[in-house]
Design a protein around this motif. Structure first.
Motif, short mmCIF file in Angstrom:
data_model
loop_
_atom_site.label_atom_id
_atom_site.label_comp_id
_atom_site.label_asym_id
_atom_site.label_seq_id
_atom_site.Cartn_x
_atom_site.Cartn_y
_atom_site.Cartn_z
N ARG A 1 38.04 -15.77 34.34
CA ARG A 1 38.24 -14.32 34.44
C ARG A 1 39.67 -13.94 34.08
O ARG A 1 39.92 -13.00 33.31
CB ARG A 1 37.90 -13.85 35.86
CG ARG A 1 37.89 -12.33 36.03
CD ARG A 1 37.54 -11.95 37.46
NE ARG A 1 36.16 -12.30 37.78
CZ ARG A 1 35.81 -13.05 38.81
NH1 ARG A 1 36.74 -13.57 39.61
NH2 ARG A 1 34.54 -13.31 39.05
N ALA A 2 40.64 -14.70 34.60
CA ALA A 2 42.05 -14.40 34.32
C ALA A 2 42.39 -14.64 32.85
O ALA A 2 43.09 -13.83 32.22
CB ALA A 2 42.95 -15.24 35.22
N ARG B 1 45.95 -26.31 40.57
CA ARG B 1 45.79 -25.72 41.90
C ARG B 1 47.15 -25.35 42.45
O ARG B 1 48.05 -26.20 42.57
CB ARG B 1 45.08 -26.73 42.80
CG ARG B 1 44.37 -26.15 43.99
CD ARG B 1 43.35 -27.13 44.54
NE ARG B 1 43.94 -28.46 44.80
CZ ARG B 1 43.23 -29.56 44.97
NH1 ARG B 1 41.90 -29.51 44.90
NH2 ARG B 1 43.81 -30.71 45.22
N ARG C 1 29.60 -14.70 35.98
CA ARG C 1 30.48 -14.17 37.03
C ARG C 1 31.80 -13.67 36.47
O ARG C 1 32.45 -12.80 37.05
CB ARG C 1 30.72 -15.24 38.11
CG ARG C 1 29.50 -15.55 38.96
CD ARG C 1 29.89 -16.36 40.19
NE ARG C 1 30.43 -17.66 39.85
CZ ARG C 1 29.72 -18.78 39.75
NH1 ARG C 1 28.40 -18.74 39.97
NH2 ARG C 1 30.29 -19.93 39.45
N ALA C 2 32.22 -14.24 35.34
CA ALA C 2 33.49 -13.84 34.72
C ALA C 2 33.33 -12.64 33.78
O ALA C 2 34.28 -12.26 33.09
CB ALA C 2 34.09 -15.01 33.96
N ALA D 1 45.93 -17.06 38.37
CA ALA D 1 44.49 -16.83 38.55
C ALA D 1 44.10 -17.12 39.99
O ALA D 1 43.23 -17.96 40.26
CB ALA D 1 43.68 -17.68 37.59
N GLY D 2 44.75 -16.44 40.93
CA GLY D 2 44.42 -16.66 42.33
C GLY D 2 44.85 -18.03 42.80
O GLY D 2 46.03 -18.37 42.80
N ARG D 3 43.89 -18.86 43.17
CA ARG D 3 44.19 -20.20 43.66
C ARG D 3 44.59 -21.15 42.53
O ARG D 3 45.06 -22.26 42.79
CB ARG D 3 42.98 -20.78 44.39
CG ARG D 3 42.57 -20.02 45.65
CD ARG D 3 41.25 -20.54 46.17
NE ARG D 3 40.17 -20.31 45.21
CZ ARG D 3 38.98 -20.92 45.26
NH1 ARG D 3 38.74 -21.82 46.21
NH2 ARG D 3 38.05 -20.64 44.37
N THR E 1 35.53 -19.98 37.64
CA THR E 1 35.30 -18.53 37.53
C THR E 1 36.62 -17.77 37.62
O THR E 1 36.89 -16.87 36.81
CB THR E 1 34.35 -18.06 38.64
OG1 THR E 1 33.08 -18.72 38.49
CG2 THR E 1 34.14 -16.56 38.56
N GLU E 2 37.44 -18.11 38.60
CA GLU E 2 38.74 -17.44 38.74
C GLU E 2 39.59 -17.62 37.49
O GLU E 2 40.21 -16.67 37.00
CB GLU E 2 39.49 -17.99 39.96
CG GLU E 2 38.87 -17.64 41.29
CD GLU E 2 39.64 -18.24 42.47
OE1 GLU E 2 40.84 -18.55 42.30
OE2 GLU E 2 39.05 -18.39 43.55
N GLY F 1 34.57 -22.40 42.83
CA GLY F 1 34.95 -21.12 42.22
C GLY F 1 36.18 -21.15 41.36
O GLY F 1 36.62 -20.12 40.85
N TYR F 2 36.76 -22.34 41.16
CA TYR F 2 37.99 -22.43 40.36
C TYR F 2 37.78 -21.98 38.92
O TYR F 2 38.59 -21.25 38.35
CB TYR F 2 38.52 -23.87 40.35
CG TYR F 2 39.02 -24.41 41.66
CD1 TYR F 2 39.61 -23.57 42.61
CD2 TYR F 2 38.92 -25.77 41.95
CE1 TYR F 2 40.08 -24.09 43.81
CE2 TYR F 2 39.39 -26.30 43.15
CZ TYR F 2 39.96 -25.45 44.08
OH TYR F 2 40.43 -25.96 45.26
#
Length: 370
Positions: free
Chosen positions: A306-307, A263, A338-339, A201-203, A302-303, A299-300
């Protein structure tokens, strides 16, 4: 916590060596119980698995098995086979101890990868179970330590109701791998173990929390994770308690439990996220999450949401995801919005948000859930 690592591999190998040395003068050309291999070939398979698992981790293999095998020298006998099992067990235990957190290697079941703990659990299981297969053919006593069986079950078979007493651990593991039918459990024709899922999920990476790790978190421990200074937050521990209770009751379902939010840059856990259980009869699953205070506002969540939502909505039979939030919790409402979640009918005094399967993914009109 029910530990799983190098110590458990070495304990399993020591058990296997003790069992098998008692039959070193017997005929190892006979077939192992339930297998097409001879006892000697089964011992070779044990050693092959141990070194292959080590190779997956050291080679950082992500797409397929590292293409090599080991074979006993021509003319090798039972004593030689035991020595090779001890040697390859030592290799895997050393690799597991030195593999950095977050490293995963290819394994097909069920998501294409496993971490060092997963390979340790699989290696321990291979040793215990195939020692049983050999021992049954040779008439040897193969009962392993109950703690090893309990740990393998908690790490690899989260869908199986755990045994109630130490004496039942071994019988439960044999049943879970199609090798028996203790009272109250129908015999299994097919079985698979379960390696914990990791969703990028990105970061952030969402790491599925096993029942063993969840029990430790619920009891105030770390669950084997390195946490941000003020973590884990209370909601994460409550979610872990829910996983622990579901596992003890035999209703926990892998994938639909709890994930740690880790993280990627430093392998530090910053929160928890997951489901309140598998989807209901309408295909709706409820999500929940929290972050440690020091990780908020970045923003953790949300990322990660979403994932996780993308992953869940792609699963068969899932129609929508539900989030229920206190009206005063505006930051959490912003996260779900946002998700991709939208307002739905309130649940009593709580605000409800849904994210549905898209019409394109579903092949038609998305179902409506009030």
């Amino acid at each position: 916590m029910l530990s799983m690592g190098g110590d458990q591999i070495e304990e399993a190998v020591a058990h296997a060596a003790g069992v098998l040395r008692a039959g070193v003068e017997l005929d190892w050309s006979v077939k192992a119980r339930g297998l097409e291999w001879s006892c000697l070939e089964t011992a070779e398979h044990i050693a092959g698995d141990l070194v292959a698992y080590a190779g997956q981790l050291t080679g950082r293999a992500t797409e397929a098995w590292v293409p090599f095998e080991i074979a006993f020298d021509e003319g090798s006998g039972p004593a030689d086979a035991i020595s090779v099992i001890e040697s390859t067990g030592g290799l895997l235990s050393a690799v597991v101890r030195t593999t950095p957190a977050g490293v995963r290697g290819y394994h097909p079941y069920p998501y294409g990868s496993a971490d060092a703990t997963g390979f340790a659990a699989m290696g321990t299981a291979e040793v215990l179970l195939h020692t049983y297969d050999i021992g049954q053919a040779l008439g040897l006593d193969t009962q392993p330590p109950a703690g090893l069986c309990e740990a393998v079950l908690a790490w690899l078979f989260p869908q199986v109701m755990p045994a109630r007493t130490p004496d039942e651990q071994w019988a439960t593991l044999l049943w879970a791998t199609g090798r028996g039918a203790p009272a109250g459990r129908p015999r299994l024709d097919k079985w698979r173990w379960h390696n914990a899922l990791s969703i990028p999920a990105g970061r952030i990476a969402l790491r599925e929390v096993s029942p063993a790790a969840a029990a430790d978190l619920a009891a105030g421990g770390t669950g084997g994770l390195t946490w941000i200074e003020d973590g884990p937050f209370d909601g994460t521990r409550r979610a872990a308690e829910g996983v622990t209770k579901a596992y003890a009751s035999g209703v926990h379902r892998p994938e639909w439990g709890m994930f740690a939010l880790v993280r990627v840059e430093d392998e530090v856990a910053v929160g928890g996220m997951g489901f309140h259980g598998p989807p209901d009869e309408e295909g709706v699953a409820e999500v929940g999450y929290d972050l440690a205070v020091g990780a908020r506002g970045r923003g953790y969540a949300t990322e990660a949401l979403r994932a996780l939502s993308d992953w869940a909505l792609a699963r068969p039979g899932v129609s929508a995801l539900l989030a229920v939030i206190d009206p005063e919790n505006e930051p959490s409402q912003a996260v779900v919005t946002r998700a991709g979640y939208t307002r739905a009918s309130d649940r009593e005094d709580l605000r409800a948000y849904l994210r549905r399967v898209s019409p394109a993914a579903q092949g038609g009109t998305a179902p409506q859930h009030a």
